[in-house]
Scaffold this motif. Sequence first.
Motif, mmCIF file in Angstrom:
data_model
loop_
_atom_site.group_PDB
_atom_site.id
_atom_site.type_symbol
_atom_site.label_atom_id
_atom_site.label_comp_id
_atom_site.label_asym_id
_atom_site.label_seq_id
_atom_site.Cartn_x
_atom_site.Cartn_y
_atom_site.Cartn_z
ATOM 1 N N SER A 14 3.284 -32.190 25.761
ATOM 2 C CA SER A 14 2.612 -32.953 26.811
ATOM 3 C C SER A 14 1.614 -32.089 27.577
ATOM 4 N N ASN A 15 1.738 -30.770 27.420
ATOM 5 C CA ASN A 15 0.786 -29.845 28.035
ATOM 6 C C ASN A 15 -0.455 -29.766 27.153
ATOM 7 N N VAL A 16 -1.604 -30.163 27.690
ATOM 8 C CA VAL A 16 -2.818 -30.308 26.879
ATOM 9 C C VAL A 16 -3.268 -28.997 26.242
ATOM 10 N N PRO A 17 -3.392 -27.875 26.980
ATOM 11 C CA PRO A 17 -3.801 -26.624 26.326
ATOM 12 C C PRO A 17 -2.859 -26.229 25.191
ATOM 13 N N VAL A 41 -3.539 -28.603 22.180
ATOM 14 C CA VAL A 41 -4.816 -28.296 21.524
ATOM 15 C C VAL A 41 -4.691 -27.033 20.672
ATOM 16 N N CYS A 42 -4.054 -26.003 21.226
ATOM 17 C CA CYS A 42 -3.874 -24.754 20.470
ATOM 18 C C CYS A 42 -3.059 -24.990 19.203
ATOM 19 N N VAL A 43 -1.993 -25.765 19.312
ATOM 20 C CA VAL A 43 -1.149 -26.028 18.150
ATOM 21 C C VAL A 43 -1.920 -26.813 17.090
ATOM 22 N N LEU A 44 -2.641 -27.843 17.507
ATOM 23 C CA LEU A 44 -3.377 -28.662 16.544
ATOM 24 C C LEU A 44 -4.439 -27.845 15.813
ATOM 25 N N ILE A 45 -5.160 -27.001 16.550
ATOM 26 C CA ILE A 45 -6.165 -26.146 15.911
ATOM 27 C C ILE A 45 -5.501 -25.154 14.961
ATOM 28 N N GLY A 46 -4.449 -24.516 15.458
ATOM 29 C CA GLY A 46 -3.826 -23.439 14.696
ATOM 30 C C GLY A 46 -3.090 -23.872 13.449
ATOM 31 N N VAL A 47 -2.662 -25.131 13.385
ATOM 32 C CA VAL A 47 -1.878 -25.537 12.215
ATOM 33 C C VAL A 47 -2.630 -26.447 11.251
ATOM 34 N N ALA A 98 -2.296 -21.172 17.202
ATOM 35 C CA ALA A 98 -1.134 -22.049 17.395
ATOM 36 C C ALA A 98 -0.061 -21.380 18.242
ATOM 37 N N ARG A 99 -0.065 -20.047 18.238
ATOM 38 C CA ARG A 99 1.018 -19.321 18.904
ATOM 39 C C ARG A 99 0.714 -18.972 20.355
ATOM 40 N N ILE A 100 -0.522 -19.206 20.817
ATOM 41 C CA ILE A 100 -0.863 -18.792 22.178
ATOM 42 C C ILE A 100 -0.883 -19.964 23.153
ATOM 43 N N GLY A 101 -0.418 -21.143 22.689
ATOM 44 C CA GLY A 101 -0.469 -22.329 23.539
ATOM 45 C C GLY A 101 0.247 -22.162 24.864
ATOM 46 N N ALA A 102 1.450 -21.577 24.825
ATOM 47 C CA ALA A 102 2.207 -21.372 26.067
ATOM 48 C C ALA A 102 1.560 -20.280 26.906
ATOM 49 N N GLN A 103 1.190 -19.181 26.263
ATOM 50 C CA GLN A 103 0.670 -18.024 26.989
ATOM 51 C C GLN A 103 -0.663 -18.309 27.675
ATOM 52 N N ILE A 104 -1.523 -19.087 27.042
ATOM 53 C CA ILE A 104 -2.848 -19.342 27.613
ATOM 54 C C ILE A 104 -2.748 -20.115 28.914
ATOM 55 N N ASN A 105 -1.619 -20.758 29.138
ATOM 56 C CA ASN A 105 -1.423 -21.503 30.386
ATOM 57 C C ASN A 105 -1.257 -20.590 31.594
ATOM 58 N N ILE A 106 -0.983 -19.308 31.365
ATOM 59 C CA ILE A 106 -0.938 -18.364 32.486
ATOM 60 C C ILE A 106 -2.259 -18.394 33.238
ATOM 61 N N TRP A 107 -3.346 -18.571 32.492
ATOM 62 C CA TRP A 107 -4.676 -18.566 33.106
ATOM 63 C C TRP A 107 -5.236 -19.980 33.299
ATOM 64 N N LEU A 108 -4.878 -20.917 32.438
ATOM 65 C CA LEU A 108 -5.438 -22.264 32.537
ATOM 66 C C LEU A 108 -4.627 -23.170 33.458
ATOM 67 N N PRO A 117 -1.538 -22.154 35.616
ATOM 68 C CA PRO A 117 -0.475 -21.234 36.058
ATOM 69 C C PRO A 117 0.716 -21.937 36.703
ATOM 70 N N GLU A 118 0.472 -23.072 37.355
ATOM 71 C CA GLU A 118 1.599 -23.777 37.983
ATOM 72 C C GLU A 118 2.572 -24.285 36.923
ATOM 73 N N TRP A 119 2.026 -24.862 35.847
ATOM 74 C CA TRP A 119 2.875 -25.350 34.751
ATOM 75 C C TRP A 119 3.638 -24.192 34.129
ATOM 76 N N CYS A 120 2.924 -23.103 33.887
ATOM 77 C CA CYS A 120 3.551 -21.937 33.273
ATOM 78 C C CYS A 120 4.648 -21.374 34.174
ATOM 79 N N HIS A 121 4.384 -21.319 35.462
ATOM 80 C CA HIS A 121 5.367 -20.813 36.419
ATOM 81 C C HIS A 121 6.612 -21.692 36.410
#
Length: 213
Positions: free
Chosen positions: A88-91, A94-100, A128-138, A140-144
């Motif tokens: 449900s997290n858009v970034p 998107v990362c998963v769809l591109i990466g796979v 595909a593997r950076i979807g969670a990590q990229i949310n630190i910058w895009l 941050p509230e969701w990631c936190h």
Amino acid sequence: MPKLMPTKWSGKEIGVTIGYAFLLLLCYFASDCLGFFGPFFWDYGVPIMLLVAGIPYFYIAAREQRYGTFTIVGVLFLLYGIVGGVLSNVPYLVCVLIGVFVPDLVRMAMGYDSFLGTLVSYLVFAIARIGAQINIWLKPEWCHDQAVEEMGEEYADALINNNAGALKCVIFLVVVLAAAVVGAYIAKAILRKPLTKYGMLKGAAPVEAPKEA
């Protein structure tokens, strides 16, 4: 004239591809588990994973030289994301769809039996593997919130605070891409015999429909 790649799948070939897809998924899951060792590994477990995941990735890419190989892998990765409840997290999505799904397109354009083409597709797969990590910058509230739920408030605060800033994001992405390249050459060194057998490396003619597992 370019050689024609097989288009029909046998049950055995699908089974072998799914088996190696699970190995890739296991690498993915293992890098998630590295986060338990601290916020640093929550981020940098990704490049560590890419050093190892190249082995099953390049083997199945060499063995199944046709469109759809990594689409099968992609379906499993999407199921993993659905089970984890993170699509449900858009970034992330998107990362998963591109990466796979894009790696198959890259290999089709650059040649299924091309080591360079497979390396480029592996760089795309890394997205595909950076979807969670990229949310630190895009986001941050969701990631936190995710980190608080899994690891607690102190861990989540350290994760966000230690990675604040665009420079940290650039460094992370460069390390990820560098790890993918190194992982590709690790796979090349370890898998030289099968990659040569299947025609991805010089020394043997490409095979169109390998039957051995």
